[in-house]
Motif scaffolding. Structure first.
Motif, PDB file in Angstrom:
ATOM      1  N   SER A 122       2.923  -8.111 -14.578  1.00 39.13           N
ATOM      2  CA  SER A 122       2.520  -7.783 -15.934  1.00 39.13           C
ATOM      3  C   SER A 122       2.423  -9.092 -16.721  1.00 39.13           C
ATOM      4  O   SER A 122       3.268  -9.958 -16.590  1.00 39.13           O
ATOM      5  CB  SER A 122       3.585  -6.865 -16.549  1.00 39.13           C
ATOM      6  OG  SER A 122       3.093  -6.274 -17.710  1.00 39.13           O
TER       7      SER A 122
ATOM      8  N   LYS B 473       4.541   0.064   4.561  1.00 33.32           N
ATOM      9  CA  LYS B 473       5.402   1.027   3.896  1.00 33.32           C
ATOM     10  C   LYS B 473       5.249   2.434   4.448  1.00 33.32           C
ATOM     11  O   LYS B 473       6.214   3.174   4.568  1.00 33.32           O
ATOM     12  CB  LYS B 473       5.106   1.025   2.397  1.00 33.32           C
ATOM     13  CG  LYS B 473       6.274   0.539   1.572  1.00 33.32           C
ATOM     14  CD  LYS B 473       5.983   0.646   0.099  1.00 33.32           C
ATOM     15  CE  LYS B 473       5.055  -0.463  -0.348  1.00 33.32           C
ATOM     16  NZ  LYS B 473       4.719  -0.399  -1.759  1.00 33.32           N
ATOM     17  N   HIS B 474       4.017   2.827   4.735  1.00 38.05           N
ATOM     18  CA  HIS B 474       3.767   4.229   5.084  1.00 38.05           C
ATOM     19  C   HIS B 474       3.101   4.395   6.440  1.00 38.05           C
ATOM     20  O   HIS B 474       2.665   5.486   6.776  1.00 38.05           O
ATOM     21  CB  HIS B 474       2.882   4.880   4.025  1.00 38.05           C
ATOM     22  CG  HIS B 474       3.389   4.691   2.627  1.00 38.05           C
ATOM     23  ND1 HIS B 474       4.588   5.195   2.199  1.00 38.05           N
ATOM     24  CD2 HIS B 474       2.850   4.040   1.567  1.00 38.05           C
ATOM     25  CE1 HIS B 474       4.766   4.868   0.924  1.00 38.05           C
ATOM     26  NE2 HIS B 474       3.740   4.165   0.528  1.00 38.05           N
TER      27      HIS B 474
ATOM     28  N   MET E   1       3.419  -3.740 -17.547  1.00 35.42           N
ATOM     29  CA  MET E   1       4.182  -2.525 -17.200  1.00 35.42           C
ATOM     30  C   MET E   1       4.266  -1.582 -18.399  1.00 35.42           C
ATOM     31  O   MET E   1       4.430  -0.388 -18.224  1.00 35.42           O
ATOM     32  CB  MET E   1       5.579  -2.936 -16.752  1.00 35.42           C
ATOM     33  CG  MET E   1       5.563  -3.696 -15.447  1.00 35.42           C
ATOM     34  SD  MET E   1       7.206  -3.920 -14.752  1.00 35.42           S
ATOM     35  CE  MET E   1       7.889  -5.132 -15.852  1.00 35.42           C
ATOM     36  N   LYS E 152       8.624  -4.258  -9.151  1.00 31.01           N
ATOM     37  CA  LYS E 152       7.252  -3.766  -9.123  1.00 31.01           C
ATOM     38  C   LYS E 152       6.395  -4.621  -8.200  1.00 31.01           C
ATOM     39  O   LYS E 152       5.605  -4.126  -7.412  1.00 31.01           O
ATOM     40  CB  LYS E 152       6.669  -3.782 -10.531  1.00 31.01           C
ATOM     41  CG  LYS E 152       5.232  -3.300 -10.559  1.00 31.01           C
ATOM     42  CD  LYS E 152       4.653  -3.310 -11.954  1.00 31.01           C
ATOM     43  CE  LYS E 152       3.184  -2.937 -11.928  1.00 31.01           C
ATOM     44  NZ  LYS E 152       2.322  -4.062 -11.578  1.00 31.01           N
ATOM     45  N   LYS E 153       6.595  -5.929  -8.284  1.00 28.84           N
ATOM     46  CA  LYS E 153       5.796  -6.831  -7.451  1.00 28.84           C
ATOM     47  C   LYS E 153       6.316  -6.866  -6.020  1.00 28.84           C
ATOM     48  O   LYS E 153       5.720  -7.499  -5.163  1.00 28.84           O
ATOM     49  CB  LYS E 153       5.846  -8.242  -8.033  1.00 28.84           C
ATOM     50  CG  LYS E 153       5.099  -8.379  -9.342  1.00 28.84           C
ATOM     51  CD  LYS E 153       4.916  -9.833  -9.725  1.00 28.84           C
ATOM     52  CE  LYS E 153       5.912 -10.244 -10.778  1.00 28.84           C
ATOM     53  NZ  LYS E 153       5.686 -11.605 -11.289  1.00 28.84           N
ATOM     54  N   GLU E 154       7.461  -6.210  -5.794  1.00 25.02           N
ATOM     55  CA  GLU E 154       8.105  -6.203  -4.483  1.00 25.02           C
ATOM     56  C   GLU E 154       8.384  -7.607  -3.999  1.00 25.02           C
ATOM     57  O   GLU E 154       8.057  -7.983  -2.871  1.00 25.02           O
ATOM     58  CB  GLU E 154       7.254  -5.424  -3.478  1.00 25.02           C
ATOM     59  CG  GLU E 154       7.117  -3.962  -3.870  1.00 25.02           C
ATOM     60  CD  GLU E 154       6.145  -3.218  -2.970  1.00 25.02           C
ATOM     61  OE1 GLU E 154       6.334  -3.287  -1.750  1.00 25.02           O
ATOM     62  OE2 GLU E 154       5.221  -2.592  -3.493  1.00 25.02           O
ATOM     63  N   ILE E 155       8.932  -8.410  -4.899  1.00 27.02           N
ATOM     64  CA  ILE E 155       9.356  -9.748  -4.509  1.00 27.02           C
ATOM     65  C   ILE E 155      10.801  -9.909  -4.955  1.00 27.02           C
ATOM     66  O   ILE E 155      11.256  -9.210  -5.857  1.00 27.02           O
ATOM     67  CB  ILE E 155       8.485 -10.848  -5.151  1.00 27.02           C
ATOM     68  CG1 ILE E 155       8.521 -10.738  -6.679  1.00 27.02           C
ATOM     69  CG2 ILE E 155       7.069 -10.768  -4.650  1.00 27.02           C
ATOM     70  CD1 ILE E 155       7.821 -11.882  -7.389  1.00 27.02           C
ATOM     71  N   PRO E 156      11.544 -10.813  -4.308  1.00 24.05           N
ATOM     72  CA  PRO E 156      12.931 -11.022  -4.725  1.00 24.05           C
ATOM     73  C   PRO E 156      12.964 -11.649  -6.119  1.00 24.05           C
ATOM     74  O   PRO E 156      12.067 -12.420  -6.465  1.00 24.05           O
ATOM     75  CB  PRO E 156      13.478 -11.980  -3.673  1.00 24.05           C
ATOM     76  CG  PRO E 156      12.288 -12.606  -3.040  1.00 24.05           C
ATOM     77  CD  PRO E 156      11.161 -11.632  -3.155  1.00 24.05           C
ATOM     78  N   HIS E 378       8.660   4.709 -13.097  1.00 27.10           N
ATOM     79  CA  HIS E 378       7.341   4.456 -12.527  1.00 27.10           C
ATOM     80  C   HIS E 378       7.413   3.361 -11.476  1.00 27.10           C
ATOM     81  O   HIS E 378       6.893   3.488 -10.373  1.00 27.10           O
ATOM     82  CB  HIS E 378       6.360   4.061 -13.622  1.00 27.10           C
ATOM     83  CG  HIS E 378       5.015   3.715 -13.065  1.00 27.10           C
ATOM     84  ND1 HIS E 378       4.058   4.668 -12.822  1.00 27.10           N
ATOM     85  CD2 HIS E 378       4.503   2.536 -12.637  1.00 27.10           C
ATOM     86  CE1 HIS E 378       2.999   4.076 -12.295  1.00 27.10           C
ATOM     87  NE2 HIS E 378       3.243   2.800 -12.179  1.00 27.10           N
ATOM     88  N   GLY E 382       6.952   4.042  -7.693  1.00 25.78           N
ATOM     89  CA  GLY E 382       5.805   3.397  -7.063  1.00 25.78           C
ATOM     90  C   GLY E 382       6.189   2.629  -5.819  1.00 25.78           C
ATOM     91  O   GLY E 382       5.371   2.456  -4.930  1.00 25.78           O
ATOM     92  N   THR E 383       7.451   2.179  -5.753  1.00 20.52           N
ATOM     93  CA  THR E 383       7.798   1.351  -4.613  1.00 20.52           C
ATOM     94  C   THR E 383       8.688   2.082  -3.621  1.00 20.52           C
ATOM     95  O   THR E 383       8.861   1.620  -2.523  1.00 20.52           O
ATOM     96  CB  THR E 383       8.539   0.081  -5.075  1.00 20.52           C
ATOM     97  OG1 THR E 383       9.669   0.499  -5.831  1.00 20.52           O
ATOM     98  CG2 THR E 383       7.652  -0.782  -5.930  1.00 20.52           C
ATOM     99  N   GLY E 385       8.052   4.773  -2.304  1.00 18.38           N
ATOM    100  CA  GLY E 385       7.227   5.312  -1.243  1.00 18.38           C
ATOM    101  C   GLY E 385       7.144   6.802  -1.180  1.00 18.38           C
ATOM    102  O   GLY E 385       7.278   7.411  -0.131  1.00 18.38           O
TER     103      GLY E 385
END
Lengths: 331, 531, 133, 260, 397
Positions: A122, B473-474, E1, E152-156, E378, E382-383, E385
């Motif tokens: 974002s 993931k899926h 977001m 959300k970005k699926e990063i650490p 959300h 969203g992550t 799954g």
């Protein structure tokens, strides 16, 4: 760095204007300030109209809205009237959201590569500060109507009171002044610091920001550090508005600078990228309705073209068509 | 073939976003193999009556330009500035905020700053300022203006044929500046002096003559469709009709030629035929209008009109009531945004009404052309189709929104509705990569050729990575789409970045699930894979 | 569909032109700038008709000066202001300023209204003349 | 700092370069709080000065039903009368002996004590908790001991009211002006939202007059003076008479001494 | 977001609309208050702080409670809290915003609020409270938002966030300690003049905040497509139980000291609270509700069988929240002024406008909280799954 030259040049340009204004102020400006405002304002108005007419003269041959949401199709599918307008109301709403809320910029994201994959974060700072800057600028402009209306419009008084709600100093600091400068600072730093944005920036990009910053800074200085006689300032402004210009009495250097920056800003505006002020209203990807298939759009210069007719086609392939058992027009 | 030449994915992934030290006006273009498309062959230019047919390649130092090329371009620019408000406006109002920069798949994939939409547009804006604005004439570089030189022209060629006109940047631009519009004008200007790429002009020339991109002649089309009918019979036990050039049919069906001549499009085409048979639709294919796609869109507005004219002409000749269009991306941009304006009004047709459900397609009232997913979604909604989604249980699907239906039409829910009714395992990709924010396949706008493979893989990287995420993931194994170019360009993209994911059209998925009257028990899907 | 949409564009331009020329046609500005009345008995009685500092300075700076007075008198207990020319004054709005300028309405208010300034001083501080009324 | 600000006004007034004086680059509103060095201030010739102002209240002279001091104080300071105890503002008022001196009475205290109605006001404490808690310095202590309210700076948080163990402070819960019987133009009214209290008539001291209550008391029960001056009348009284301070165990060092 | 908060189900929209409505009503009456002055409230010369400051005090506790998630997760690697630390941080943000709003609306001259910064007074606890509260707001906003963005970005999350999170632990303690010092340091108010004021505040904070979090988790599990996990919820419930025990214990300790020592000045306040004083017993009923609810909640939470029952757990948490709200949000602040230093008993009755403004601020806080949690759900949804089929179904009506 080649791109830093533009930053330097724009600083020099602003400084030069300031010095010129100071000199003009010393050299008994009155004569000057009788013509300059009209010249600047005239350029602004005429230039603005000219540019818009120029755009308007070019037709919009095709209906090319960029659709950013579900279109109106089958009745049971929920459409998105704002991002994909199906009628004039939707288009008006979309434009309003674009103009007042910077809708598209609100979508902004930031792409970066992390662990070998692109991620989209974002990124609303540009939207936030952009909106803050433009909103503050509007408030600042409206507030200045107190110098151009007599008696002062109640709405302007109310706006000023609201703007100066926090009693910081005497006279009270206008919050819009602070937010305006904060917005400008963000936009300038972003342009000067982010390598990508610096790479695409031209002289005019820095100059525009610095010019507005100079206007704001001289205004703030006048209000808080080098006070001027507001009565005289208003008399001068009303003189302009009533076409009976009077020279500013005991005008200070800062006032001359402020005015000079403003004149240059409004005179230059129509001929610069700042014309996005008018242009946004004309953007066909945003202001058009997505009703392409339900209502025919007319192209005024719909030039005739050479086509390959069915007759020419059948003439070439008749035998092959017959051999394949396909019907033909002419046996 | 050129897959071997391009670096490994890990190598390609090392993208530097730091701009070069030299200012962009002073950084010349480098025609590196794998990043550009071959020049248009003289025969194709000639076939389309286009100027300056000659043998040349962009990597040549001498482009054999006409003597007065600069004047031609400037005259062309002037003409277009007066004909297109979009062009003039987009030349004037950009503030270079850079919001578009990292929205472009080519910039994300290459890191080349001139692939930022803003800079791609500046390539032509700088010339506009130099020759059409007072500031540019007086202040030159300071005003961001520069002379039109051969180097600038080469830059134009390189970067305007490195833009897939996907319009993703336009979604994020606060003024709606649409790089696709600028690229289209840029390409038009290049075409004025005979600088085009072969992968655009050859299909265009073919289409002009034979009616389709591949240059297939009438008999070939019939053979292919019959062959698909055989396959259908083999899989389902049902024999479907193949109506071609039938006068008196209710509906003319137009689809990209890729659908009946190249896998995996053929399966989608089988899907259409099975669907039409099942609902008993009175329709016809056409050999004259045997192409839905329109490579004119990648050439010039004039060419769009020339190639598109056949659809209405054929509909009129055959006397159909209205037209149904297959799954295609840029075809639908043309039909949705240009066809009626260019070649309409189609007053010889009727307002489209589904003969099966009676639904009136209000949104296609004037153009009289309905998108097949609209048509099918309506059928399902009205319970006209019997679907067994479990037949697609071997498929774990994700869906790629094609740029044009997404950002020129807003066609999002219809395909998803069909998908959802046809299979049990559907997974969306990350939200920044779907719907109006969808990423290009990397090979649209005529760039889906092999010599350009490195750039395709770079440009397609964001899309592929989003697929990879749902694979991880899926366990997704299939990528759905509603675009013929996608069906051609996505398989190599998947092979390169996400091996194991195959590509299908939505109507292939539907046909797998479609329970047909009189069918035998299905043991395989349309591809012959057991279910 | 209409092509140029000249109607809409011209309407927009007209609105724009009307809006930005607002001060010119609003037209109520023909009134002369306010004359600040110095006609009070106290001023009339002054030998040297001079404010605390010279008028040019006072016009621009009186608010800052009053604020400085305010803080110094209230917080530091320093109640004497020595002007530039050596005269001394009590640092007091009511006690000094309003003694001469007892005609607030015709002095303070006229100008404050003219420039749209709304000082809050008089929320608390009292104009002696007004109380007497 | 202080003198430079005065210089600013001088220089600025004299110079034609009004707008170019760098000295005024410091905005007035950014100035720090000024700490007054001891022994300074009150420069008016006739002003009364002291090391520490204090007051004695002679309870043997103060009569229970007399309200002269209150009336004088409230009139001169424009103290409004809202007519309800909720919003009430008071600088001086009278309370029962038991309320003023909790713990100083016993079950067998004589009628004399029970009948007393000592006047109470701000004690102008030596160690004022209200000054300690004020977040803006609107309440501060002058070198001469007066605990001052700067009405210009008060934000109306009322922490000082919670901190004051004597209930000496009042809040302007509404605009006081309409409820002032007769306005004294020499003293400002307050605006709604600020706290106020007795100020030992510092504005009168500056002009060389004693506090209004002291002047108004016909019984001469109130004595005002410099507690740091051993030769002052107040010191003489404290030396010779038994005195009480209110809640002195709280360590606030109240400067009102009640003589018994 | 942020855009995620703009869309939602009908239930979500109705809830948001209600909050906005209440917020607007509050704002309307606040404008009235601005116009008329604080006299519009029930506050008086004697009871000079009322509902507003009481809510502020209570909510500082709610804000501080984020530490009860952060501490076990980051210092003791208690994995079950991993998914919900962000919930705690965002709750803290909303609570601190409410605190700041409550202080702001309590000001007689809100326009001068900047004076606190322009004329800083280090001797004033309120000055320090402003610093710790705004610091805490910033810390939690940054950590909550950054972690959410990274999820959300699926990063650490970036490395620098860890020290900031560690900093948030002592900082959380500090906000409630400093707030307690506002009261505990006043010489004339014997009710507040106690060294265990800060511990009392912390104990009740660590009960009320997590109780609210449990309720939120139960709501999100039922209606929000997010499951915090039974283990996390039960762990939280245990925290609530023991913090509540400590809280009750501290109140008992205070009562012992006061009543055994028999110092009248100290006793009067407690007598007023629980028994009424000289015929005044405004708060007596409330305080007995507090006593009953808190002890009942403690019993419910301490019995494993009851605690594991979702309905009982929810009831217990509501009881905890309500009882501590009574204790902090009504009893503690107002009683400090009753009786007054002069022994006068002035009762306090909040007025309609005052209550509406208070509700308005609560609505603003819950609005913020809802927006945060909408985004949270959300991002998590969203992550985590879940297949998107049903979501599509909802979009097509």
């Amino acid at each position: 760095m080649k791109q830093s030259v533009n930053i330097l040049l724009s600083f020099i340009a602003i400084l030069a204007i300031a010095l010129a204004a100071a000199a003009a102020g010393r050299a008994d400006a009155p004569g000057w300030f009788r013509i300059l405002p009209y010249a600047a304002f005239g350029l602004f108005l005429a230039g603005f109209v000219y540019r818009v007419i120029r755009w308007a003269k070019a037709p919009v041959p095709f209906r090319i809205p960029a659709t950013c949401g579900q279109g109106k199709s089958l009745p049971w599918i929920k459409s998105n009237p704002l991002d994909n307008p199906a009628g004039p109301l939707g288009a008006i709403g979309r434009m309003a959201a674009e103009i007042f809320l910077f809708r598209s910029l609100f979508r902004n994201s930031q792409t970066e590569i992390v662990d070998g994959r692109p991620v989209y974060g974002s990124a609303k700072w540009l939207w936030f500060f952009g909106l803050m800057f433009h909103g503050s600028l509007l408030v600042v402009v409206l507030r200045h109507l107190r110098f151009f209306t007599e008696p002062v419009l109640p709405a302007v008084t109310g706006l000023s009171a609201l703007d100066g709600f926090l009693e910081i100093g005497v006279p009270a600091l206008y919050l819009s002044d602070a937010t305006l400068l904060a917005g400008l600072a963000f936009l300038f730093l972003r342009r000067a610091v982010l390598p990508q944005v610096r790479y695409i920036s031209l002289f005019a990009d820095y100059f525009a920001l610095l010019l507005i910053a100079a206007v704001a800074a001289t205004g703030l200085l006048m209000r808080h550090f080098f006070p001027v006689d507001l009565n005289a300032v208003k008399t001068m402004a009303m003189g302009w508005a009533t076409f009976a210009p009077v020279a500013p009495k005991d005008g200070s250097v800062i006032l001359y600078m402020h005015l000079c920056f403003v004149f240059i800003l409004i005179a230059w505006l129509p001929f610069s990228k700042l014309m996005h002020l008018g242009g946004i209203f004309m953007s066909p990807t945003r202001n058009m309705i997505n009703n392409n298939r339900s209502l025919r759009h007319i192209n005024p210069w719909n030039t005739p073209v050479k086509v390959h007719t069915y007759k020419e086609y059948e003439d070439e392939f008749r035998d092959k068509m017959k051999a394949a058992g396909l019907p033909v027009e002419k046996e | 073939m050129s897959l071997a030449k391009i670096p490994k994915p890990e190598e390609l992934m090392k993208i530097g976003y730091k701009p070069p030290a030299t200012a962009w006006m002073k950084t010349p273009v480098d025609f590196r193999p794998g990043t550009w498309s071959y020049a248009a062959a003289a025969k194709n230019l000639a076939a389309l009556d286009m100027p300056n047919p000659r043998a040349w390649q962009p990597s040549d130092s001498d482009w054999k330009l006409p003597e007065n090329w600069r004047q031609i371009i400037l005259d062309g620019m002037k003409e277009r500035l007066e004909k297109y408000r979009s062009f003039r406006l987009f030349m004037d109002i950009c503030v270079r905020c850079g919001a578009c920069a990292d929205k472009c798949h080519f910039y994300i994939g290459s890191g080349d700053p001139k692939n930022m939409p803003v800079l791609r547009a500046e390539l032509i804006r700088s010339v506009y300022r130099r020759y059409f604005t007072k500031a540019g004439m007086c202040f030159g570089t300071l005003a961001g203006a520069r002379d039109l030189t051969v180097d600038v022209l080469k830059e134009w060629f390189y970067y305007f044929y490195q833009c897939t006109e996907c319009r993703r940047c336009s979604v994020f631009c606060p003024y709606g500046i649409d790089q696709a519009e600028i690229t289209m004008i840029g390409r038009e200007l290049l075409n004025l002096i005979g600088c085009s790429i072969n992968w655009v002009l050859e299909p265009a020339a073919n289409c002009f003559r034979t009616g389709n991109h591949l240059g297939i002649q009438p008999g070939g089309i019939k053979d292919m469709l019959e062959f698909l009918a055989d396959d259908i019979e083999d899989r389902t036990g049902v024999r479907v009709d193949v109506p071609i050039n039938q006068k008196g049919a209710d509906i003319l069906f137009v689809t990209p030629s890729g659908d009946y001549f190249a896998d995996p499009g053929t399966y989608t085409c089988m899907g259409y035929m099975m669907l039409f048979h099942e609902i008993g639709l009175n329709y016809t294919f056409s050999t004259y209008a045997s192409e839905g796609g329109n490579f004119g869109l990648f050439t010039s507005h004039e060419m769009v009109k020339r190639l598109n004219a056949k659809i209405y002409a054929e509909a009129k000749r055959l006397g159909v009531k209205w037209i149904l269009g297959g799954e295609c991306g840029h075809m639908w941009r043309v039909i949705h945004q240009y066809m009626d304006t260019m070649n309409g009004p189609a007053d010889f047709l009727e307002e489209p009404v589904s003969p099966i459900t009676g639904t009136r397609f209000e949104n296609a009232r004037s153009t009289k052309m309905v998108h097949i997913v609209e048509f099918t979604a309506d059928l399902i909604k009205n319970g006209k189709l019997k679907l067994d989604p479990s037949r697609n249980d071997h498929i774990r699907l994700t869906f790629h929104d094609s740029c044009n239906p997404a950002r020129a039409m807003g066609l999002f829910e219809e395909p998803r509705y069909i998908i959802q009714k046809s299979c049990n395992h559907f997974y969306e990709m990350a939200e920044d990569t779907i719907r109006e924010k969808t990423f290009c396949c990397g090979g649209g706008a005529g760039l889906g050729n092999d010599e350009n493979m490195e750039m395709r893989m770079r440009g397609g990287m964001p899309r592929a990575m989003a697929v990879r995420d749902v694979v991880r993931k899926h366990g997704v194994n299939r990528l759905g789409c509603i675009c013929a170019i996608d069906r051609v360009t996505l398989p190599p993209l998947m092979d390169y970045w996400v091996p194991g994911v195959t590509v299908m059209g939505v109507h292939e998925l539907l046909a797998n699930a479609l329970v047909m009257k009189g069918e035998k028990e299905r043991t395989t899907d349309l591809r012959g894979d057991s279910i | 569909m209409k092509q140029h949409k000249w109607g809409l564009i011209l309407l927009g331009l007209a609105i724009f032109a009307i809006a930005v020329t607002f001060p010119f046609w609003y037209g109520k500005g023909k009134t002369a700038p306010p004359v600040l009345s110095l006609e009070t008995p106290e001023i009339a009685g002054l030998a040297d008709k001079k404010c605390v500092e010279d008028a040019v300075f006072m016009r621009a700076n009186h608010m800052k000066m009053l604020q400085a007075w305010r803080d110094e008198a209230v917080r530091e207990g320093k109640r004497v202001y020595t002007a530039n020319d050596g005269r001394t004054f009590e640092k007091s709005l009511t006690g000094s300023c309003l003694q001469c300028h007892s005609n607030k309405e015709h002095f303070c208010d006229r100008c404050h209204h003219y420039v749209g300034a709304a000082p809050s001083c008089f929320d608390c501080h009292i104009v002696p003349a007004e109380v007497k009324k | 700092m202080t003198s430079s600000r005065r210089d600013f006004l001088k220089i600025a007034g004299a110079s034609a370069l009004t707008m170019m004086t760098p000295a005024i680059f410091v905005p007035a509103w950014a100035k720090d709080v000024i700490v007054i060095p001891p022994g300074q201030g009150l420069a008016l010739k006739k002003a009364l000065a002291a090391g520490r102002w204090a007051m004695t209240v002679d309870l043997t002279k103060c009569t229970a039903d007399c309200t002269d001091c209150i009336a004088a104080c409230h009139a001169i300071h424009n103290v409004p009368d809202f007519g309800n105890p909720k919003d009430e503002i008071k600088w001086i008022w009278k309370e029962s002996f038991a309320s003023v001196f909790p713990g100083e009475q016993n079950a067998y205290s004589g009628e004399k004590l029970q009948k007393l109605r000592p006047p109470v006001f701000c004690n102008n404490c030596e160690n004022p908790p209200c000054v300690r808690v004020c977040p803006t310095g609107a309440t501060f202590q002058r070198p001469d001991g007066i605990v001052m309210m700067d009405y210009h700076r008060c934000i109306g948080c009322r922490l000082c009211m919670a901190a004051c163990p004597y209930g000496a402070r009042s809040m302007n819960y509404r605009d006081p002006r309409p409820c002032i019987a007769k306005i004294n133009p020499d003293f400002p009214t307050r605006s709604k939202g600020v706290v106020e209290k007795c100020n030992f008539c510092e504005e009168r001291l500056a002009k060389g007059t004693l506090p209004a209550c002291v002047e108004a008391c016909r019984q001469k029960a109130l004595t005002f003076g410099d507690a740091e001056n051993p030769r002052s009348e107040i010191r003489r009284l404290l030396k010779t008479r038994f005195s009480l301070q209110r809640r002195v165990h709280l360590g606030t060092g109240p400067q009102i001494y009640y003589l018994l | 977001m942020l855009e995620k908060a703009l869309h939602g189900s009908l239930r979500y929209r109705i809830w948001i609309a209600c909050l906005i409505l209440v917020g607007c009503a509050g704002f309307f009456f606040y404008l009235r208050q601005l116009d008329y002055g604080l006299g519009i409230t029930g506050m008086s010369r004697d009871v000079s702080w009322g509902l507003y400051i009481a809510q502020f005090t209570f909510l500082v506790g709610v804000a501080a409670s984020a530490v009860m998630l952060v501490l076990p997760y980051y210092l003791h690697d208690y994995k079950a809290f991993g998914k919900i630390t962000v919930l705690g941080e965002l709750l803290a943000v909303a609570a601190v915003v409410m605190c700041i709003l409550f202080v702001f609306i309590d000001l007689g001259r809100p326009a001068r609020v900047m004076n606190v910064l322009l004329h800083p007074q280090p001797s004033s606890i309120l000055f320090w409270d402003m610093i710790v509260l705004s610091g805490y707001l910033l810390i939690n906003l940054v950590t909550g938002w950054v972690i959410l963005a990274c999820t959300k970005k699926e990063i650490p999350p970036p490395g620098w966030i860890k020290p900031v999170i560690y900093l948030s632990i002592p900082w959380a303690i500090s906000i409630h300690t400093v707030t307690a010092f506002i009261y505990a340091g006043l010489p004339g108010r014997s009710f507040w003049l106690t060294a265990i004021m800060a511990p009392r505040f912390l104990a009740s904070a660590f009960a009320s905040g997590p109780a609210l979090l449990i309720l939120v988790c139960l709501i999100l599990r039922r209606w929000g497509r997010f499951d915090a996990g039974e283990k996390a919820i039960q762990a939280l419930a245990k925290i609530v139980a023991y913090a509540l025990a400590a809280s009750i214990f501290f109140v008992g300790v205070e009562m012992f000291t006061v009543f055994y020592s028999q110092i009248p000045e100290h006793m009067h306040h407690f007598q007023y609270l629980f028994m009424g004083l000289e015929g005044h017993h405004n708060l007596v009923a409330w305080m007995w509700i507090f006593a009953v609810l808190s002890i009942a909640a403690f019993v419910m939470l301490i019995l494993p069988g009851v605690r594991r029952n979702e309905v009982w757990l929810a009831l217990a948490c509501i009881a905890v929240f309500v009882s501590l709200w009574i204790e902090k949000g009504l009893g503690l602040v107002i009683t400090g002024f009753i009786p007054s230093p002069l022994g006068a008993i002035t009762e306090y009755h909040p007025t309609g406008p005052e209550i509406t403004i208070t509700l308005g601020v609560w609505a603003a806080g819950f609005f913020l909280l809802t927006v945060f949690y909408k985004i949270f759900v959300h991002v998590r949804g969203g992550t985590d799954g879940s297949p998107c089929g049903p979501a599509v179904d909802k979009m097509i009506h």
